[in-house]
Write an enzyme that holds these catalytic residues in place. Structure first.
Site, PDB file in Angstrom:
ATOM      1  N   LYS A  27       0.850  -1.209   0.000  1.00  0.00           N
ATOM      2  CA  LYS A  27       0.000   0.000   0.000  1.00  0.00           C
ATOM      3  C   LYS A  27       0.877   1.247   0.000  1.00  0.00           C
ATOM      4  O   LYS A  27       0.639   2.180  -0.761  1.00  0.00           O
ATOM      5  CB  LYS A  27      -0.880  -0.010   1.252  1.00  0.00           C
ATOM      6  CG  LYS A  27      -1.506   1.339   1.599  1.00  0.00           C
ATOM      7  CD  LYS A  27      -2.366   1.298   2.836  1.00  0.00           C
ATOM      8  CE  LYS A  27      -1.622   1.470   4.110  1.00  0.00           C
ATOM      9  NZ  LYS A  27      -1.253   2.826   4.494  1.00  0.00           N
ATOM     10  N   ASN A  28       1.926   1.254   0.835  1.00  0.00           N
ATOM     11  CA  ASN A  28       2.728   2.470   0.999  1.00  0.00           C
ATOM     12  C   ASN A  28       3.714   2.712  -0.137  1.00  0.00           C
ATOM     13  O   ASN A  28       4.336   3.770  -0.192  1.00  0.00           O
ATOM     14  CB  ASN A  28       3.445   2.468   2.353  1.00  0.00           C
ATOM     15  CG  ASN A  28       2.436   2.612   3.491  1.00  0.00           C
ATOM     16  OD1 ASN A  28       1.256   2.907   3.264  1.00  0.00           O
ATOM     17  ND2 ASN A  28       2.883   2.383   4.707  1.00  0.00           N
TER      18      ASN A  28
ATOM     19  N   CYS B  61      -4.209  12.150  12.729  1.00  0.00           N
ATOM     20  CA  CYS B  61      -4.863  10.839  12.775  1.00  0.00           C
ATOM     21  C   CYS B  61      -4.628  10.279  14.170  1.00  0.00           C
ATOM     22  O   CYS B  61      -3.980  10.889  15.000  1.00  0.00           O
ATOM     23  CB  CYS B  61      -4.350   9.936  11.672  1.00  0.00           C
ATOM     24  SG  CYS B  61      -2.779   9.230  12.076  1.00  0.00           S
TER      25      CYS B  61
ATOM     26  N   ARG C 253       0.959  14.413  12.971  1.00  0.00           N
ATOM     27  CA  ARG C 253       1.355  14.199  11.581  1.00  0.00           C
ATOM     28  C   ARG C 253       1.466  15.513  10.789  1.00  0.00           C
ATOM     29  O   ARG C 253       0.754  15.744   9.827  1.00  0.00           O
ATOM     30  CB  ARG C 253       0.426  13.224  10.879  1.00  0.00           C
ATOM     31  CG  ARG C 253       0.035  12.013  11.680  1.00  0.00           C
ATOM     32  CD  ARG C 253       0.766  10.730  11.524  1.00  0.00           C
ATOM     33  NE  ARG C 253       1.170  10.243  10.250  1.00  0.00           N
ATOM     34  CZ  ARG C 253       0.605   9.218   9.596  1.00  0.00           C
ATOM     35  NH1 ARG C 253      -0.490   8.688  10.064  1.00  0.00           N
ATOM     36  NH2 ARG C 253       1.118   8.789   8.457  1.00  0.00           N
TER      37      ARG C 253
ATOM     38  N   ARG D 130      -8.488  -0.577   5.287  1.00  0.00           N
ATOM     39  CA  ARG D 130      -7.713   0.470   4.595  1.00  0.00           C
ATOM     40  C   ARG D 130      -6.404  -0.084   4.068  1.00  0.00           C
ATOM     41  O   ARG D 130      -5.863   0.412   3.085  1.00  0.00           O
ATOM     42  CB  ARG D 130      -7.394   1.620   5.561  1.00  0.00           C
ATOM     43  CG  ARG D 130      -8.606   2.357   6.037  1.00  0.00           C
ATOM     44  CD  ARG D 130      -8.216   3.589   6.824  1.00  0.00           C
ATOM     45  NE  ARG D 130      -7.193   4.349   6.099  1.00  0.00           N
ATOM     46  CZ  ARG D 130      -6.751   5.523   6.530  1.00  0.00           C
ATOM     47  NH1 ARG D 130      -7.206   6.037   7.647  1.00  0.00           N
ATOM     48  NH2 ARG D 130      -5.836   6.187   5.849  1.00  0.00           N
TER      49      ARG D 130
END
Ligand code: EPZ
Length: 424
Positions: free
Chosen positions: A22-23, A116, A121, A402
């Site tokens: 995903k990243n 988050c 962040r 997610r």
């Protein structure tokens, strides 16, 4: 709201195929903005965060054909450079469109990402780097409004006083479009950064120092890039680490395929210190649990190639089963221990002192109702539930969806008793 119901105690066996990272996929998708022609992506993880970013590109006017693990993205027709709040707020990594939009179009507005659960962040490093390249940055009404000079962004030497994956990625994509050379000092070195660099190189950008903390990018002055070959997303080292942790906590022998062992080194080292062993062959790894009880472990999270913060919760779950006391220090995020109270509801004995968690030995974990709080914390609760005696129900599993493709299907195929239920 869906929840997962898990009957603990089953031994796992068999093989699990690891999906694309995903990243790594998120910055690669953002980088398609740098092209005015269709780009083919393969081995995408079919997870919510990927669908969210593809939706954002469509809102900007891109043409997107997305089927499961493949996508064809054409940013040629892109007609807007305003990334709206309602999408960016769903996924803070949407901030990765800032660098490419500014680099290619000279102006853009991107909603400030929410913080988050795991921390504030901030994006100060992203903004400072773009300003060093000549951009004017204004924060107005919750949006970052970035404007490049008339002649476009110019190369610069960017020194990050803190290593940031996202800031390195935004800077790389902007630098690819700048006039002249940009040197990034103290760049992140995650495998996903290397994949992004290799993608930009395949589009004709010269980058020196790939894989190191010092990257030198020769920009092409804003001409769109052409990616003629499909881009195949690298295997997800965090998904792989999560399944290794599942093998460890249930004392099961399982095989992982479609992995990049090189990316797992720090995770393998810690599991080895707990008594686990591995058989490694081409793109495959068989995990063997310890013959006796898991040994305690000491972990300090760090930037790659150190122990990944995204595996901290999962290894903490494994450590609840160890014979002695483990110490786990979280150095990257200020609030990444929300899984602790939920693990303690399952019978763990974890104590927090600042950013260090002491995980004391317990004989057993016991099934309970628990609540997921963020993506990796939720996977830690699933792991603990696999080992707990009795039934556990894990709520708010939209966090899991997610970043993990079909987690319950893959675990069930390994022999876990796990079902997704709809709450009445
Ligand atoms: C990436 O987030 C990952 N997300 C995170 O994975 C991962 O935990 C993190 O890197 C660290 O490895 C994606 O790649 C989409 P950072 P990112 O910028 O880029 C501070 C997951 O579970 N910082 O490297 O946002 C920041 O607050 C997610 O898949 C600033 O101070 O992380 C943090 O303390 C969670 N100013 C540290 O740096 C900035 O401008 C590292 O953050 C930027 C970051």
């Amino acid at each position: 709201m869906d929840y997962l119901e898990i009957e603990g105690g089953a031994e796992l066996s068999g093989t699990v195929r690891i999906g694309g990272a995903k990243n790594a996929a998120l910055p690669v998708i953002a980088a398609t903005i740098l092209s005015d022609r269709p780009v083919k992506l393969e081995n995408l993880p079919d997870v919510v965060d990927i669908r969210t970013l593809l939706k954002l590109l469509e809102r900007l006017g891109a043409k997107v054909e997305h089927r499961g693990n493949e996508a064809l993205i054409d940013c040629g027709p892109l007609s807007s450079t305003r990334a709206v709040y309602e999408i960016v707020a769903q996924m803070r990594a949407s901030i990765l469109v800032l660098g490419p939009l500014l680099g290619r179009f000279g102006e853009c507005e991107v909603s400030l990402p929410g913080g988050c659960a795991i921390g504030q962040r901030p994006i100060d490093l992203h903004l400072k780097a773009l300003e060093n390249m000549g951009a004017r940055i204004e924060i107005k009404g919750g949006y970052v409004h970035a404007i490049a000079p008339e002649e476009g962004l110019h190369g610069a030497t960017i020194v990050f006083d803190k290593i940031s994956v996202g800031a390195t990625e935004n800077t790389l994509m902007a630098a690819a479009m700048a006039h002249g050379t940009t040197t990034i000092v103290n760049a992140a070195r995650e495998p996903e950064i290397t994949q992004l660099c290799e993608m930009l190189v395949s589009g004709g950008i010269s980058i020196e120092g790939i894989g190191t903390g010092r990257l030198t990018v020769t920009g092409n002055g804003g001409n769109p890039l052409h990616f003629s070959k499909p881009i195949r997303i690298i295997p997800d080292r965090i998904e792989a680490g999560t399944y290794l942790a599942a093998g460890a906590i249930t004392y099961s022998r399982i095989t992982l395929e479609n992995i990049e062992v090189e990316h797992l080194q720090s995770i393998l080292d810690k599991l080895e210190s707990m008594g686990c062993t591995f058989e490694i062959s081409e793109g495959k790894l068989t995990f063997n649990p310890p013959t006796g009880r898991l040994r305690e472990v000491n972990i300090v999270t760090a930037e790659y190639p150190g122990f990944p913060t995204d595996m901290q919760a999962q290894l903490m779950a494994v450590a609840t089963m160890a014979a002695g006391e483990s110490l786990i220090e979280e150095r990257l995020f200020e609030n990444r221990f929300m899984h602790v109270s939920e693990l303690n509801r399952l019978g763990a004995d974890i104590w927090l002192k600042g950013n260090v968690a002491a995980v004391r030995p317990v004989e057993k974990l016991y099934g309970a109702d628990v609540m997921a709080t963020d993506l990796r914390a939720s996977s830690a609760l699933v792991l603990a539930a696999l080992a707990a005696e009795g039934t556990s129900r894990i709520r708010r599993i939209y966090h899991l969806d997610r970043g993990y493709e079909d987690l319950e299907g893959k675990l069930a195929a390994l022999g876990a008793t796990i079902r997704r239920r709809k709450s009445k």
